[in-house]
Each structure stands twice: as structure tokens, then as C-alpha cells.
Write a protein that holds these residues in place. Structure first.
Motif, short mmCIF file in Angstrom:
data_model
loop_
_atom_site.label_atom_id
_atom_site.label_comp_id
_atom_site.label_asym_id
_atom_site.label_seq_id
_atom_site.Cartn_x
_atom_site.Cartn_y
_atom_site.Cartn_z
N VAL A 129 -8.33 -4.71 12.68
CA VAL A 129 -7.41 -4.59 11.54
C VAL A 129 -8.24 -4.37 10.28
O VAL A 129 -9.05 -5.21 9.90
N VAL A 130 -8.04 -3.23 9.64
CA VAL A 130 -8.75 -2.88 8.42
C VAL A 130 -7.97 -3.41 7.23
O VAL A 130 -6.75 -3.23 7.15
N VAL A 131 -8.67 -4.06 6.30
CA VAL A 131 -8.04 -4.56 5.08
C VAL A 131 -8.77 -3.97 3.89
O VAL A 131 -10.00 -4.08 3.77
N PHE A 132 -8.01 -3.29 3.04
CA PHE A 132 -8.54 -2.75 1.79
C PHE A 132 -8.22 -3.72 0.67
O PHE A 132 -7.10 -4.22 0.57
N TRP A 133 -9.22 -3.98 -0.18
CA TRP A 133 -9.07 -4.85 -1.34
C TRP A 133 -9.49 -4.08 -2.58
O TRP A 133 -10.15 -3.06 -2.48
N GLY A 134 -9.15 -4.60 -3.75
CA GLY A 134 -9.60 -4.00 -5.00
C GLY A 134 -8.55 -3.09 -5.59
O GLY A 134 -7.35 -3.39 -5.56
N GLY A 135 -9.01 -1.97 -6.14
CA GLY A 135 -8.09 -1.08 -6.81
C GLY A 135 -8.29 0.36 -6.42
O GLY A 135 -9.23 0.71 -5.71
N TYR A 136 -7.39 1.21 -6.92
CA TYR A 136 -7.49 2.65 -6.67
C TYR A 136 -7.08 3.37 -7.95
O TYR A 136 -6.33 2.84 -8.77
N VAL A 146 -4.58 -2.58 -5.78
CA VAL A 146 -3.67 -2.40 -6.90
C VAL A 146 -4.11 -1.18 -7.69
O VAL A 146 -5.30 -0.85 -7.71
N PRO A 147 -3.18 -0.51 -8.35
CA PRO A 147 -3.57 0.66 -9.16
C PRO A 147 -4.41 0.20 -10.36
O PRO A 147 -4.12 -0.82 -10.98
N LEU A 148 -5.45 0.96 -10.65
CA LEU A 148 -6.30 0.66 -11.80
C LEU A 148 -5.84 1.48 -12.99
O LEU A 148 -5.57 2.67 -12.87
N ASP A 149 -5.79 0.84 -14.13
CA ASP A 149 -5.50 1.54 -15.37
C ASP A 149 -6.76 2.29 -15.76
O ASP A 149 -7.85 1.76 -15.72
N ILE A 150 -6.62 3.54 -16.15
CA ILE A 150 -7.78 4.37 -16.49
C ILE A 150 -8.62 3.69 -17.58
O ILE A 150 -9.83 3.63 -17.49
N ALA A 151 -7.97 3.16 -18.60
CA ALA A 151 -8.71 2.52 -19.69
C ALA A 151 -9.46 1.31 -19.16
O ALA A 151 -10.61 1.05 -19.52
N TYR A 152 -8.85 0.52 -18.27
CA TYR A 152 -9.47 -0.67 -17.71
C TYR A 152 -10.65 -0.29 -16.82
O TYR A 152 -11.68 -0.93 -16.83
N SER A 156 -5.72 6.65 -8.08
CA SER A 156 -4.51 7.46 -7.97
C SER A 156 -3.82 7.18 -6.64
O SER A 156 -4.46 6.73 -5.69
N GLU A 157 -2.55 7.48 -6.60
CA GLU A 157 -1.78 7.30 -5.37
C GLU A 157 -2.30 8.22 -4.27
O GLU A 157 -2.34 7.85 -3.09
N GLN A 158 -2.74 9.42 -4.65
CA GLN A 158 -3.30 10.35 -3.68
C GLN A 158 -4.57 9.77 -3.04
O GLN A 158 -4.79 9.89 -1.84
N GLU A 159 -5.42 9.14 -3.86
CA GLU A 159 -6.62 8.51 -3.35
C GLU A 159 -6.26 7.38 -2.37
O GLU A 159 -6.87 7.25 -1.31
N ARG A 160 -5.28 6.59 -2.72
CA ARG A 160 -4.86 5.47 -1.87
C ARG A 160 -4.38 5.99 -0.51
O ARG A 160 -4.83 5.53 0.54
N LYS A 161 -3.51 6.98 -0.55
CA LYS A 161 -2.97 7.53 0.70
C LYS A 161 -4.06 8.20 1.53
O LYS A 161 -4.11 8.05 2.75
N ALA A 162 -4.96 8.92 0.88
CA ALA A 162 -6.04 9.61 1.61
C ALA A 162 -6.95 8.61 2.30
O ALA A 162 -7.37 8.81 3.44
N SER A 163 -7.25 7.49 1.63
CA SER A 163 -8.13 6.49 2.26
C SER A 163 -7.44 5.83 3.44
O SER A 163 -8.09 5.47 4.43
N TRP A 200 -13.57 11.37 -4.18
CA TRP A 200 -12.58 10.61 -4.90
C TRP A 200 -12.63 9.10 -4.79
O TRP A 200 -12.00 8.42 -5.58
N PRO A 201 -13.31 8.49 -3.85
CA PRO A 201 -13.09 7.05 -3.69
C PRO A 201 -13.63 6.19 -4.83
O PRO A 201 -14.75 6.36 -5.28
N SER A 202 -12.80 5.28 -5.27
CA SER A 202 -13.22 4.30 -6.25
C SER A 202 -13.40 2.95 -5.56
O SER A 202 -13.50 1.93 -6.20
N ILE A 203 -13.42 3.00 -4.25
CA ILE A 203 -13.50 1.78 -3.45
C ILE A 203 -14.97 1.48 -3.14
O ILE A 203 -15.74 2.38 -2.89
N GLY A 204 -15.33 0.23 -3.19
CA GLY A 204 -16.71 -0.17 -2.90
C GLY A 204 -16.83 -0.71 -1.49
O GLY A 204 -15.83 -0.97 -0.83
#
Length: 139
Positions: free
Chosen positions: A96-103, A130-136, A105-112, A82-86
Motif C-alpha cells: 500500500v503506497v501512501v503519499f504525504w505532503g503537498g502538490y 494537500v494542495p500547496l499555495d504557490i506563494a507558500y 497542481s491537480e494534474q501533478e497529483r493525478k499523474a503521480s 513536474w513532481p514537487s514530492i520528496g
């Protein structure tokens, strides 16, 4: 009865008592104060003392530097479907871990976040995604 009685004083160190038990093949030594019997130390007593001493020692802390924490998080994310994170979207500073970029789904965000929390050495997590719009995301 035993003719060769092994005795120690109240101030005899525990390692000497253990050596006496071993050398004399004894199961117990008598603890005396002067000529008065004040106690008995058995092999079981020594084992209990060793266990107690070991349990009271501070636990070994494994040190994980920021680079190895980041590498472990990236490797763990790569195994997920599922990860859309690079790779560039994760930084680690002083544990301290810092996540940047987008996700996606909320499930993906919580799982990461849960995945990162379970990595040894992680002290805190800041999520700036931030949440990514599917179309974007498809453009």
C-alpha cells in the motif's frame, strides 16, 4: 501401410506416448481397449495438450517487497519534470503506497497516482497530500 503398428492403452501416460512417437519416428499411435481400436493420438494432439496444460498453470507472481516498490516509485518520479514530492513523502507498507505532503497542481497529483498504480506489486494507494499555495511553496 505400416507393418509395425504402435499402440497404447487408455491408461498410457502422455509422456510415454510422446516417447513412443519419438523412438518409433511415428506420426500417430493407436489407442486400443483390449483388441478394439478406440482412438488415435497424433503429434499435433500432444502439442495441443502441452499448450493446454501450460495455459492452465497459475501465472508466476513476481514478488516485490515494499522497499523495492518505494524505490521504483521514487525513481519514476525523479524522471518527471513536474513532481514537487520528496523521497520522504512516499511510504509503502504491505504493497500500500501512501503519499504525504503537498502538490502544486491537480494534474501533478493525478499523474503521480497513475504512475504509482502502474508499479508492479502496488495493491492500493492512499493520498494524504494537500494542495500547496504557490506563494507558500516559494517561501
Amino acid at each position: 501401410m505400416t507393418r509395425k503398428v504402435v499402440t497404447v492403452s487408455l491408461s498410457t501416460p502422455i509422456d510415454e506416448i510422446a516417447a513412443l512417437l519419438e523412438v518409433n519416428r511415428a506420426r500417430r499411435v493407436l489407442v486400443v481397449n483390449g483388441e478394439r481400436l478406440v482412438g488415435i493420438v497424433t503429434r499435433v494432439d500432444l502439442v495441443r495438450a502441452l499448450i493446454s496444460a501450460r495455459e492452465s498453470l497459475p501465472r508466476a507472481v513476481s514478488f516485490h517487497d515494499d522497499a523495492s516498490i518505494r524505490r521504483e516509485i521514487i525513481d519514476a518520479l525523479r524522471t518527471e519534470l513536474w513532481p514537487s514530492i520528496g523521497e520522504a513523502d512516499v511510504t509503502v507498507t504491505n504493497g500500500v503506497v501512501v503519499f504525504w505532503g503537498g502538490y502544486m497542481s491537480e494534474q501533478e497529483r493525478k499523474a503521480s497516482l497513475v504512475l504509482a498504480e502502474h508499479i508492479a506489486g502496488v495493491r492500493a494507494i492512499d493520498d494524504h497530500r494537500v494542495p500547496l499555495d504557490i506563494a507558500y511553496a516559494m517561501v
